[in-house]
Design an enzyme around this catalytic site. Structure first.
Site, PDB file in Angstrom:
ATOM      1  N   CYS A  82      -2.341  -2.020   0.565  1.00  0.00           N
ATOM      2  CA  CYS A  82      -3.012  -1.636  -1.216  1.00  0.00           C
ATOM      3  C   CYS A  82      -2.202  -0.448  -1.596  1.00  0.00           C
ATOM      4  O   CYS A  82      -0.676  -0.624  -1.677  1.00  0.00           O
ATOM      5  CB  CYS A  82      -4.328  -0.810  -1.092  1.00  0.00           C
ATOM      6  SG  CYS A  82      -5.057  -0.670  -2.300  1.00  0.00           S
ATOM      7  N   HIS A 207      -7.296  -4.537   1.934  1.00  0.00           N
ATOM      8  CA  HIS A 207      -7.372  -4.102   2.782  1.00  0.00           C
ATOM      9  C   HIS A 207      -8.042  -4.485   3.972  1.00  0.00           C
ATOM     10  O   HIS A 207      -9.454  -4.507   4.256  1.00  0.00           O
ATOM     11  CB  HIS A 207      -8.593  -2.995   2.595  1.00  0.00           C
ATOM     12  CG  HIS A 207      -8.428  -1.906   1.947  1.00  0.00           C
ATOM     13  ND1 HIS A 207      -7.465  -0.754   2.177  1.00  0.00           N
ATOM     14  CD2 HIS A 207      -8.174  -1.634   0.273  1.00  0.00           C
ATOM     15  CE1 HIS A 207      -6.773   0.300   1.046  1.00  0.00           C
ATOM     16  NE2 HIS A 207      -7.379  -0.312   0.067  1.00  0.00           N
ATOM     17  N   GLU A 209      -7.579  -3.792   6.688  1.00  0.00           N
ATOM     18  CA  GLU A 209      -8.626  -2.901   8.049  1.00  0.00           C
ATOM     19  C   GLU A 209     -10.063  -3.084   7.956  1.00  0.00           C
ATOM     20  O   GLU A 209     -10.729  -1.515   8.146  1.00  0.00           O
ATOM     21  CB  GLU A 209      -7.984  -2.000   7.813  1.00  0.00           C
ATOM     22  CG  GLU A 209      -7.904  -0.839   6.724  1.00  0.00           C
ATOM     23  CD  GLU A 209      -6.910  -1.103   5.122  1.00  0.00           C
ATOM     24  OE1 GLU A 209      -6.509  -2.196   5.432  1.00  0.00           O
ATOM     25  OE2 GLU A 209      -7.086  -0.704   4.842  1.00  0.00           O
TER      26      GLU A 209
HETATM   27  N1  GLN Z   1      -4.590   3.227  -6.523  1.00  0.00           N
HETATM   28  C1  GLN Z   1      -4.155   3.603  -5.357  1.00  0.00           C
HETATM   29  C2  GLN Z   1      -2.558   4.064  -5.002  1.00  0.00           C
HETATM   30  O1  GLN Z   1      -1.938   4.533  -6.588  1.00  0.00           O
HETATM   31  C3  GLN Z   1      -4.690   2.152  -3.594  1.00  0.00           C
HETATM   32  C4  GLN Z   1      -5.173   2.311  -3.780  1.00  0.00           C
HETATM   33  C5  GLN Z   1      -5.820   1.954  -2.509  1.00  0.00           C
HETATM   34  O2  GLN Z   1      -4.450   2.267  -1.524  1.00  0.00           O
HETATM   35  N2  GLN Z   1      -6.859   1.338  -1.696  1.00  0.00           N
HETATM   36  O3  GLN Z   1      -2.361   4.700  -4.706  1.00  0.00           O
END
Ligand code: GLN
Length: 230
Positions: A82, A207, A209
């Protein structure tokens, strides 16, 4: 996964879901929570967790870790989840105003918060051939997730292997390319890509995890980390 600890995996522990990765990897590999250059030097591989990419980049700069991380990426396996996937991207759209620092290393362009503001989080079952027990779906948890816009490997780069896609019919409404009949959505659209590997680097826009299912952690160890140590 075997009980022998054959590798030391670092988890960048500046902000975000690093503790959850630690739990998922426990008893499988040796783990270092990375907050300094000295911590990073102990690692065979690194996980960059989800969280907030702009905050992680800022804290990495303050810790003097940005350049050491870029050097690490050139030699050793790194998995970004992410926010971590955003940091590994070569380019990012919808970056924070004033720009944001990236580590790069993966030949992809992503869009930060790419699923649109109205649909910020969702879960979707993923069928992933490369995982143990591939007929059992993996629940992908997407939280303000980035979207893959394009793959841009140059002839000198390692090829990109697509590991998991979101079924086109499950794409959030804001991202459907062909409307109104969702069956016409092109399944090869890069926006459907949610996990991919380039050389020893691994990127998931969701995610793993945050579930009790450790099969993506196992995948990273088996496919990216252990081969790099041979
Ligand atoms: N939108 C977040 C960012 O710009 C990422 C979101 C997340 O890791 N759940 O880093």
């Amino acid at each position: 996964m075997q009980g022998r600890k054959e590798a030391t995996i670092g988890i960048l522990a500046l902000q975000g879901a690093f503790a959850e990765h630690q739990i998922a990897l426990q008893n499988k590999v040796d783990i270092v929570l990375v907050r300094t250059v000295e911590d990073l030097e102990k690692c065979d591989a690194l996980i960059i967790p989800g969280g907030e990419s702009t905050t992680i980049a800022l804290l990495a700069r303050l810790a003097g870790l940005l350049e050491p991380l870029r050097t690490f990426l050139k030699k050793k396996p790194v998995w970004g989840t992410c926010a971590g996937a955003i940091l590994l991207s070569q380019a990012v759209e919808n970056a924070k105003k004033g720009g944001q620092e990236l580590l790069g290393g993966f030949s992809v362009t992503t869009a930060r918060n790419g699923w649109g503001s109205q649909i910020e989080s969702f879960e979707a079952p993923l069928l992933v051939d490369g995982l143990r027990d591939p007929n059992r779906s993996f629940m992908g948890v997407f939280i303000r997730a980035p979207v893959v816009l394009s793959l841009n490997p140059s002839p000198h780069d390692s090829p990109i292997e697509i590991v998991a896609r979101l079924p086109a019919g499950l794409l959030p409404q804001s991202q459907r390319v062909v409307m109104p009949d969702e069956d016409d959505t092109d399944p090869r659209d890069p926006k459907t890509i949610v996990a991919m590997r380039q050389g020893n680097h691994f990127l998931t826009t969701f995610h793993p995890e945050l579930t009790k299912d450790d099969r993506f952690h196992e995948y990273f160890v088996q496919k990216c980390v252990l081969p790099s140590l041979k």
